[in-house]
Design a protein around this motif. Structure first.
Motif, PDB file in Angstrom:
ATOM      1  N   VAL A   1       0.854  -1.201   0.000  1.00 32.06           N
ATOM      2  CA  VAL A   1       0.000   0.000   0.000  1.00 32.06           C
ATOM      3  C   VAL A   1       0.884   1.243   0.000  1.00 32.06           C
ATOM      4  O   VAL A   1       2.073   1.161   0.302  1.00 32.06           O
ATOM      5  N   GLU A   2       0.276   2.361  -0.330  1.00 41.18           N
ATOM      6  CA  GLU A   2       0.943   3.657  -0.127  1.00 41.18           C
ATOM      7  C   GLU A   2       0.555   4.062   1.289  1.00 41.18           C
ATOM      8  O   GLU A   2      -0.631   4.318   1.555  1.00 41.18           O
ATOM      9  N   ILE A   3       1.514   4.051   2.181  1.00 45.33           N
ATOM     10  CA  ILE A   3       1.151   4.326   3.587  1.00 45.33           C
ATOM     11  C   ILE A   3       0.718   5.789   3.757  1.00 45.33           C
ATOM     12  O   ILE A   3       1.348   6.699   3.237  1.00 45.33           O
ATOM     13  N   ILE A   4      -0.402   5.980   4.426  1.00 42.11           N
ATOM     14  CA  ILE A   4      -0.843   7.336   4.780  1.00 42.11           C
ATOM     15  C   ILE A   4       0.006   7.712   6.008  1.00 42.11           C
ATOM     16  O   ILE A   4       0.012   6.963   6.987  1.00 42.11           O
ATOM     17  N   PRO A   5       0.724   8.836   5.962  1.00 39.04           N
ATOM     18  CA  PRO A   5       1.695   9.090   7.056  1.00 39.04           C
ATOM     19  C   PRO A   5       1.058   9.586   8.359  1.00 39.04           C
ATOM     20  O   PRO A   5       1.489  10.568   8.948  1.00 39.04           O
ATOM     21  N   ILE A   6       0.003   8.884   8.762  1.00 39.77           N
ATOM     22  CA  ILE A   6      -0.742   9.319   9.948  1.00 39.77           C
ATOM     23  C   ILE A   6      -0.960   8.128  10.873  1.00 39.77           C
ATOM     24  O   ILE A   6      -1.352   7.061  10.408  1.00 39.77           O
ATOM     25  N   GLU A   7      -0.672   8.301  12.165  1.00 41.41           N
ATOM     26  CA  GLU A   7      -1.031   7.282  13.150  1.00 41.41           C
ATOM     27  C   GLU A   7      -2.383   7.679  13.722  1.00 41.41           C
ATOM     28  O   GLU A   7      -2.560   8.810  14.187  1.00 41.41           O
ATOM     29  N   VAL A   8      -3.321   6.760  13.657  1.00 42.77           N
ATOM     30  CA  VAL A   8      -4.676   7.030  14.146  1.00 42.77           C
ATOM     31  C   VAL A   8      -4.807   6.366  15.511  1.00 42.77           C
ATOM     32  O   VAL A   8      -4.683   5.145  15.613  1.00 42.77           O
TER      33      VAL A   8
END
Ligand code: 5GP
Length: 281
Positions: free
Chosen positions: A105-112
């Motif tokens: 995947v293209e990692i979304i640079p956010i930790e939720v």
């Protein structure tokens, strides 16, 4: 004799090829607790779970023996259950004790981070006693950047810097809530209170169309899990806070999830890597 030699050449030649192929496996990324290798097919990766543990932005380092094996198994269990309720994930299948095949995947640079009960950085930041039940679930976002210490961010930053679109953020928040509802129930059923946890998401492309799927892992490394009755911590806080019995806590979570049949605790964490290390090779 000549025939035997030819057979041996063919046999060992094949073996050598296999070994070289394995050795040539390309490493894509090495994180604090996992390594990603190129997968067998385009669009796939192999996620390898290490025993290494870090805390406080890698200022504290250590190993939790058998953690990689347990997290691989626990994450497989949770991602499979989430897929069954319609949450799309990167998980394809577990390959062995420490590895799983995943979608690239293209990692979304956010930790939720999803919180049900005050603990950790929320308690520290706002002075709320650890263990205080929150009147409603909170979702927070952190920018994934080790050098900056994963700073907390608002939706405004995500939109301003284009880390994800508004539509993608709606999908992420919806999925985070569904994951929380499902996991809270799943853990409550085995006497565990889900205090908070961290999720990561990625983008996959179908032609021009991108969609968001759950990525990374869900394990006691990124969740706070307390025993419902005693409030005993069964997660990485045991390592962060030097509480001892870290390995036992991870094993207890796996055991309660039914992933370690009674009497097989020892063999379940024994794998080739730790065996080799024990023998000093
Ligand atoms: P806190 O913000 O209170 O430190 O963490 C909230 C929750 O997210 C905890 O369950 C914690 O384990 C998880 N979490 C936050 N940041 C990280 C991280 O960088 N790595 C891991 N493994 N978990 C994290």
């Amino acid at each position: 004799m000549g025939r035997r030699l030819a057979y041996s050449r063919r046999f060992f030649g094949q073996r050598l090829e296999q070994t070289t192929l394995m050795a040539r496996r390309r490493q894509i990324y090495e994180g604090k607790a996992k390594i990603l290798y190129e997968g067998p097919e385009p669009g796939t990766l192999i996620q390898y779970f290490k025993d290494d543990a870090t805390a406080f932005n890698a200022q504290k380092r250590g190993t939790i023996s058998g953690k990689g094996v347990l997290n691989n198994r626990i994450s497989e269990h949770i991602f499979t259950a989430l897929a069954a309720i319609g949450v799309p994930t990167h998980f394809i299948r577990r390959l062995n004790m420490r590895e799983q095949l995943i979608r690239q995947v293209e990692i979304i640079p956010i930790e939720v981070v999803v919180r049900n009960v005050a603990a950790g950085s929320l308690s520290k930041r706002l002075g709320i006693d650890e263990g205080t039940q929150l009147p409603r679930t909170i979702i927070e976002y952190y920018y994934k950047d080790d050098a900056l210490g994963d700073p907390m961010i608002a939706d405004e930053h995500i939109a301003c810097f284009g880390w994800a679109s508004q539509e993608e953020m709606n999908d992420i928040a919806d999925m985070a809530i569904r994951v929380n509802d499902f996991l809270s129930g799943m853990f409550a059923a085995i006497g565990i209170r889900l205090i908070d946890f961290k999720l990561e998401f990625g983008r996959v492309w179908d032609g021009d169309y991108a969609r968001i799927i759950l990525a990374d892992e869900i394990s006691p490394d990124g969740c706070r899990l307390w025993d419902i009755k005693s409030n005993e911590k069964l997660d990485k806080d045991r390592f962060r806070q030097d509480l001892g019995k870290v390995e036992e806590a991870y094993q207890e979570v796996a055991r309660r999830l039914g992933l370690m049949p009674e009497g097989e605790e020892e063999s379940a964490v024994l794998d080739f890597d730790s065996h080799r290390k024990k023998r000093g090779r």
